[in-house]
Structure formats: structure tokens, C-alpha cells
Design an enzyme around this catalytic site. Structure first.
Site, PDB file in Angstrom:
ATOM      1  N   GLU A   1      -0.713  19.644   8.738  1.00 22.20           N
ATOM      2  CA  GLU A   1       0.377  19.114   7.930  1.00 22.20           C
ATOM      3  C   GLU A   1       1.498  20.157   7.863  1.00 22.20           C
ATOM      4  OE1 GLU A   1       0.582  15.777   6.488  1.00 22.20           O
ATOM      5  OE2 GLU A   1      -0.665  15.989   8.255  1.00 22.20           O
TER       6      GLU A   1
ATOM      7  N   ARG B   1      11.200   5.195  -3.369  1.00 22.20           N
ATOM      8  CA  ARG B   1      12.590   5.315  -2.923  1.00 22.20           C
ATOM      9  C   ARG B   1      13.248   3.974  -2.598  1.00 22.20           C
ATOM     10  NH1 ARG B   1      13.122   9.174   1.785  1.00 22.20           N
ATOM     11  NH2 ARG B   1      10.865   9.303   1.922  1.00 22.20           N
TER      12      ARG B   1
ATOM     13  N   TYR C   1       0.041   2.117   9.482  1.00 21.65           N
ATOM     14  CA  TYR C   1       0.755   2.199   8.212  1.00 21.65           C
ATOM     15  C   TYR C   1       1.559   0.908   8.014  1.00 21.65           C
ATOM     16  CZ  TYR C   1       0.017   7.314   8.048  1.00 21.65           C
ATOM     17  OH  TYR C   1      -0.505   8.570   7.997  1.00 21.65           O
TER      18      TYR C   1
ATOM     19  N   GLY D   1       1.190   2.406  -1.041  1.00 18.61           N
ATOM     20  CA  GLY D   1       2.374   3.030  -1.642  1.00 18.61           C
ATOM     21  C   GLY D   1       3.318   1.983  -2.219  1.00 18.61           C
TER      22      GLY D   1
ATOM     23  N   ASN E   1      23.688 -37.683  -3.029  1.00 18.06           N
ATOM     24  CA  ASN E   1      22.227 -37.842  -3.024  1.00 18.06           C
ATOM     25  C   ASN E   1      21.588 -37.465  -4.358  1.00 18.06           C
ATOM     26  OD1 ASN E   1      22.957 -35.128  -2.569  1.00 18.06           O
ATOM     27  ND2 ASN E   1      20.961 -34.685  -1.682  1.00 18.06           N
ATOM     28  N   TYR E   2      22.371 -36.912  -5.266  1.00 18.50           N
ATOM     29  CA  TYR E   2      21.795 -36.353  -6.482  1.00 18.50           C
ATOM     30  C   TYR E   2      22.586 -36.822  -7.686  1.00 18.50           C
ATOM     31  CZ  TYR E   2      19.970 -32.636  -9.565  1.00 18.50           C
ATOM     32  OH  TYR E   2      19.374 -31.935 -10.580  1.00 18.50           O
TER      33      TYR E   2
ATOM     34  N   THR F   1      -4.448   9.919   2.338  1.00 15.69           N
ATOM     35  CA  THR F   1      -4.635   8.934   3.414  1.00 15.69           C
ATOM     36  C   THR F   1      -6.114   8.728   3.775  1.00 15.69           C
ATOM     37  OG1 THR F   1      -4.001  10.739   4.914  1.00 15.69           O
ATOM     38  CG2 THR F   1      -2.358   9.048   4.496  1.00 15.69           C
TER      39      THR F   1
HETATM   40  C1  UD1 Z   1       1.126  11.324   6.912  1.00 14.05           C
HETATM   41  C2  UD1 Z   1       0.295  12.249   7.780  1.00 14.05           C
HETATM   42  C3  UD1 Z   1       1.214  13.092   8.661  1.00 14.05           C
HETATM   43  C4  UD1 Z   1       2.068  12.172   9.509  1.00 14.05           C
HETATM   44  C5  UD1 Z   1       2.828  11.197   8.624  1.00 14.05           C
HETATM   45  C6  UD1 Z   1       3.494  10.166   9.482  1.00 14.05           C
HETATM   46  C7  UD1 Z   1      -1.688  12.729   6.440  1.00 14.05           C
HETATM   47  C8  UD1 Z   1      -2.363  13.707   5.571  1.00 14.05           C
HETATM   48  N1  UD1 Z   1      -0.503  13.094   6.905  1.00 14.05           N
HETATM   49  O1  UD1 Z   1       1.897  12.152   6.065  1.00 14.05           O
HETATM   50  O2  UD1 Z   1       0.459  13.931   9.495  1.00 14.05           O
HETATM   51  O3  UD1 Z   1       2.960  12.944  10.281  1.00 14.05           O
HETATM   52  O4  UD1 Z   1       1.943  10.487   7.743  1.00 14.05           O
HETATM   53  O5  UD1 Z   1       4.306   9.345   8.712  1.00 14.05           O
HETATM   54  O6  UD1 Z   1      -2.252  11.687   6.713  1.00 14.05           O
HETATM   55  N2  UD1 Z   1      -1.140   5.992   1.590  1.00 14.05           N
HETATM   56  C9  UD1 Z   1      -2.040   5.280   0.847  1.00 14.05           C
HETATM   57  N3  UD1 Z   1      -2.808   5.908  -0.073  1.00 14.05           N
HETATM   58  C10 UD1 Z   1      -2.718   7.241  -0.297  1.00 14.05           C
HETATM   59  C11 UD1 Z   1      -1.780   7.977   0.457  1.00 14.05           C
HETATM   60  C12 UD1 Z   1      -1.018   7.326   1.405  1.00 14.05           C
HETATM   61  O7  UD1 Z   1      -2.141   4.041   1.049  1.00 14.05           O
HETATM   62  O8  UD1 Z   1      -3.468   7.738  -1.150  1.00 14.05           O
HETATM   63  C13 UD1 Z   1      -0.324   5.312   2.602  1.00 14.05           C
HETATM   64  C14 UD1 Z   1       1.145   5.308   2.220  1.00 14.05           C
HETATM   65  O9  UD1 Z   1       1.482   4.119   1.505  1.00 14.05           O
HETATM   66  C15 UD1 Z   1       1.825   5.349   3.577  1.00 14.05           C
HETATM   67  C16 UD1 Z   1       0.836   6.105   4.455  1.00 14.05           C
HETATM   68  O10 UD1 Z   1      -0.411   6.021   3.809  1.00 14.05           O
HETATM   69  O11 UD1 Z   1       2.007   4.044   4.118  1.00 14.05           O
HETATM   70  C17 UD1 Z   1       1.226   7.555   4.682  1.00 14.05           C
HETATM   71  O12 UD1 Z   1       1.242   8.248   3.451  1.00 14.05           O
HETATM   72  P1  UD1 Z   1       2.273   9.400   3.125  1.00 14.05           P
HETATM   73  O13 UD1 Z   1       1.940   9.971   1.804  1.00 14.05           O
HETATM   74  O14 UD1 Z   1       3.645   8.941   3.376  1.00 14.05           O
HETATM   75  O15 UD1 Z   1       1.849  10.479   4.248  1.00 14.05           O
HETATM   76  P2  UD1 Z   1       2.705  11.679   4.754  1.00 14.05           P
HETATM   77  O16 UD1 Z   1       2.635  12.777   3.798  1.00 14.05           O
HETATM   78  O17 UD1 Z   1       4.026  11.194   5.175  1.00 14.05           O
END
Ligand code: UD1
Ligand code: CA
Length: 456
Positions: free
Chosen positions: A158, A18, A102, A14, A372-373, A80
């Protein structure tokens, strides 16, 4: 600790919209280094065998920051599960425990990770162990649906997909899990994206593992460890939690912090017992302080070494390469850079010391500057043991002041001074008898004359 080998996949693809930043979210600093490096350090403590960080396209600075650990590029943000898949592909065949973390949740502790790994070894041999927590505001977190009887994890829903009774569940998914490495790839390949977000949800692996007859379980963690960073505000919240940990660590190690909340540490600040740190002190990275030192209020210390029993501050600035010997003193409004202040030497007031050696026991008077400079090159100043530099002296480098030499106050020293010599480099004083009174009379008369001439 688990006897199985451990690998970790850290999701960090990500950009963190924000954060409103040019740099990837995981590169933002807490405690003096990128947040991703805190996670790597924790993985080091649990002796994780392999780590892969999943990044987005073009995040070369993340690859550099995590090196020699591997990175895997997730080309498109498909969810994810897809991100973990990129990590698994880079990891290659691995039958041990795979931890999924994460990158933007850097405060997780080794105790929690070890508890999850230990749970994987329990007799029902869960294929997936999920780190759950009960946040103050469950909001958008996935909900953990557990079996009322045995507490086993049935599925993760979710928030967008959850039925009202599921949304009412206080136990949430932190996102952190440990999965049996021999099953992970197979489970991931069966995850579909037919859901509210059209993404591949990693959370689906719990249901899939159970379909195959495996169990899943939950380890509960503390919300404070699981604060994710999505904004500058959360970055500051995490910094506060981390600083509290670092302060506690210092105090447990025998350091007195008079007002802990006003002292800022870096992840690697190292202070020996019986050192006292007064309020409002900032430690940048790479600072080491010996025993029984006294760091007085409002000092800014970065990349410096401070010896046993040394006194620094108040209002001192130590920059990288400042090396303050045992029992030396650096007083108020003194800046020191790339210099050795040897044992017992004193620089007590209003000085700049850069690229210099100050020999043991030397005394540097108020307002002394090492020049010094010259606008092009930096040069060295060498001050011998026991030398005395009078106040307001300018030492134009390169220059060498011998042991025991004395420099008269207000001197501008451009040539070397041999040991035990007295150097005076200032115009000689001339006193003119009665001249001040004469001058005053003349000025007074002039003033009177101009008053008479000017209209009222
Ligand atoms: C995810 C979880 C949710 C949990 C929450 C906790 C899933 C589907 N849901 O939701 O159950 O409560 O985290 O914070 O897993 N990322 C990638 N590539 C992607 C998508 C995400 O690297 O394609 C990384 C993001 O950078 C981030 C992390 O995975 O560090 C979580 O992704 P995010 O989209 O924030 O997940 P949530 O919807 O918050
Ligand atoms: Ca999130």
C-alpha cells in the site's frame, strides 16, 4: 475461456462520502442504469456462475437493484479483506475461480476479465492473478512488486506503507483480482490489521500465498477501464468513456452519427443499420429503432419504438410507449406518449398526442392536441386510418374518429365522428361588410379627443 466455474465478489460497501449523496455510490447511474448493473452485465457476458455483492448495512436498494444476485452485508468497514470475507461467507464453499471486483469501477471489460481467468489456467497455476495498470498519477494506489527475472508478483505494498523505491514503481494495483477459490478463505483468515490504516488489507493475500509456495501473477489492463468513481466529477468522466463506447458500438452496427459526441445513449439503445442520427439527440432507456430511420437534431427519445424508415424530429419528444410505425413522420415540437402512430401517419408540427392510436396514413394538422387527462382520469383517443385532423383541433378523450373522417381546423371534438364524415365544431364564420373600416374611424376619433384633453 476458463473451464473452471467462476464466482464474483463485488465490493460495494462504501457510501462514497465524496459523492455527497443520500444514496449508496454504486446506485448512481451511468448510461441509464446504476453503475453496479454494468458490472453485472459484464459478468453475464463471461458467464459467471455466482455473484455476491458486498454492501453496507441498510443498503436495501442495492439488494433490489442486483437481485436475483445475492448480497452480503459487511457490518463494519474493516478493510477490503474483511469485505471479501463477507462475500466468501455468503458464497459458501466454492472451488472455482473467484473474481474480486469493485462496484465503483464499472468500466472493466469482458476481454480483461477473460484474460485474467486465462492467466489462472497458465502452467505455473498462480493462486492469485492481479490486474495491474500504470496510471498517469500512481498516487495512493498500491504498488505491485514483481520479480525482475520471471515477472511474477511478489507482493502488493500500500502507498502509505511503501518504501521510497517501492513508491517509484509505476505498476499499480487496480484492486481487481482472481483467486483460487479453494485457497481464498484460508488466506483471508490469516490477514492481520497491523498496518498504517488498521484495516484488513486484501492485498496481503499475495504475500501469504507465496509463503505457502504458490505463485502470483499480474495481467496488465488499460487505465481507462479502471477509473474508479469517488466523486460526481469522476462519475461524469466515466459517463463520457461509456458514451464513447456506446457511440462506437452504434456506428459499428451500421448507424450514422453525424456528430457522435453530441448523441447520448442508454446502455440498451438498439438501432438497426442505415438509420441516421443527427446532432444533439438523447436516448433514454428502452429505445428501439428500425432500419433506415432518420432521427433529426435535438430530439429527446425515451422508452419509444421507431419503425423502419420513420422520420422523427427535429425537436421531437417521444415518451415511454410511443410506438412510431414504419415510414411515419413525427415533426418539430411534437410530443408523443403511450400512443401508436401507425404506418405512414404524419404528425408534423406542434402537437401533443397522448394515449392515442393514429391510424395508418392519417394526417394530424399543426397544433392538434389529444386532451387525454381531465385532472382525474386518462382517456383514449382513436383516430382511424387515413383520417385528416385540421390544424389546432382539440380531441377531447375518450373519443373516436372514424377511418377517412375529416375534422375542420380549430374544432373541439367531444363526440365520436363516424368514418368518412366531416366534423366542424367551431362557431360559424360571419363577415360584416365595412365594419372594420367603421371601427377604425371610431377608434381614431377617440384617440384624437383624448390627446387634446391631456396636458403637454
Ligand atoms: C485499494 C487497494 C489498493 C488499490 C486500490 C485501487 C487494499 C488494501 N488496497 O485501496 O492496493 O490500489 O484499492 O483502487 O485493498 N470496501 C468495502 N469494505 C471495506 C473497505 C473497502 O466494501 O471495509 C470497498 C470500497 O467500497 C471500495 C473498495 O472496497 O469499492 C476499495 O476500498 P478503498 O478503501 O477505496 O481502497 P483503497 O484504499 O483505495
Ligand atoms: Ca479507493
Amino acid at each position: 475461456m476458463s473451464k473452471k466455474k467462476t464466482a464474483a465478489i463485488i465490493l460495494g460497501a462504501g457510501m462514497g462520502t465524496r459523492m455527497k449523496s443520500q444514496k449508496p455510490k454504486v446506485m448512481h447511474h451511468i448510461g441509464g442504469r446504476p453503475m453496479i448493473n454494468h458490472l453485472l452485465a459484464t459478468l453475464d457476458v463471461i458467464k459467471c456462475d455466482h455473484t455476491v455483492v458486498v454492501v453496507g448495512p441498510g443498503m436495501d436498494d442495492v439488494a433490489a437493484a442486483v437481485s436475483p444476485h445475492k448480497t452480503a452485508v459487511q457490518q463494519e468497514r474493516l478493510g477490503t479483506a474483511d469485505a471479501v470475507k463477507a462475500g466468501v461467507d455468503a458464497l459458501g464453499p466454492f472451488k472455482g475461480n473467484i473474481l474480486i471486483l469493485y462496484g465503483d469501477t464499472p468500466l472493466i471489460t469482458e476481454q480483461t476479465l477473460n484474460a485474467m481467468l486465462a492467466e489462472r489456467d497458465e502452467k505455473n497455476n498462480p493462486a492469485v492473478v492481479v490486474l495491474g495498470f500504470e496510471p498517469m498519477e500512481p498516487g495512493d494506489y498500491g504498488r505491485l512488486v514483481t520479480d525482475d527475472e520471471d515477472g511474477e508478483l511478489i507482493k502488493i505494498v500500500e502507498a502509505r506503507e511503501a518504501a521510497p523505491e517501492e513508491l517509484a514503481i509505476p505498476l499499480c494495483n487496480s484492486g481487481v483480482m482472481v483467486v483460487d477459490g479453494s485457497l481464498l478463505d484460508g488466506l483471508l483468515s490469516r490477514i492481520k490489521n497491523d498496518n498504517a490504516k488498521g484495516e484488513y488489507y486484501l492485498t496481503d493475500i499475495v504475500g501469504l500465498a507465496r509463503e505457502d509456495g504458490f505463485s502470483a501473477s499480474v495481467v496488465e489492463g488499460d487505465e481507462e477501464e479502471l477509473v474508479g468513481i469517488n466523486s460526481r466529477y469522476e462519475l461524469a468522466q466515466v459517463e463520457t468513456i461509456l458514451q464513447d463506447r456506446l457511440r462506437e458500438r452504434a456506428m459499428k452496427a451500421g448507424v450514422t452519427l453525424v456528430d457522435p459526441a453530441s448523441v447520448y445513449f442508454s446502455f440498451d439503445t438498439q438501432i438497426d443499420p442505415d438509420t441516421i442520427v443527427e446532432p444533439n439527440v438523447y436516448f433514454g432507456t428502452n429505445v428501439t429503432i428500425g432500419r433506415g430511420a432518420h432521427i433529426k437534431a435535438f430530439s429527446h427519445i425515451d422508452g419509444a419504438y421507431i419503425g423502419n424508415g420513420a422520420n422523427v424530429g427535429p425537436f421531437a419528444r417521444l415518451r415511454p410507449g410511443a410506438n412510431i410505425g414504419d415510414g411515419a413522420r413525427v415533426g418539430n415540437f411534437v410530443e408523443i406518449k403511450n400512443s401508436d402512430v401507425e404506418q405512414g401517419a404524419k404528425v408534423n408540427h406542434l402537437s401533443y398526442v397522448g394515449d392515442a392510436r393514429i391510424g395508418a396514413g392519417a394526417n394530424i394538422g399543426a397544433g392538434t392536441i389529444t386532451c387525454n387527462y381531465d385532472g382525474f382520469m386518462k382517456s383514449h383517443t382513436d383516430i382511424g386510418e387515413g383520417a385528416f385532423i385540421g390544424s389546432n383541433s382539440a380531441l377531447v378523450a375518450p373519443v373516436k374518429i372514424g377511418d377517412g373522417a375529416v375534422i375542420g381546423a380549430g374544432s373541439t371534438i367531444t363526440n365520436d365522428v363516424e368514418a368518412d364524415a366531416l366534423a366542424l365544431a367551431r362557431p360559424e364564420q360571419k363577415n360584416i361588410k365595412g365594419a372594420a373600416a367603421k371601427l377604425r374611424d371610431k377608434k381614431r376619433a377617440l384617440k384624437e379627443k383624448s390627446k387634446k384633453g391631456s396636458p403637454e
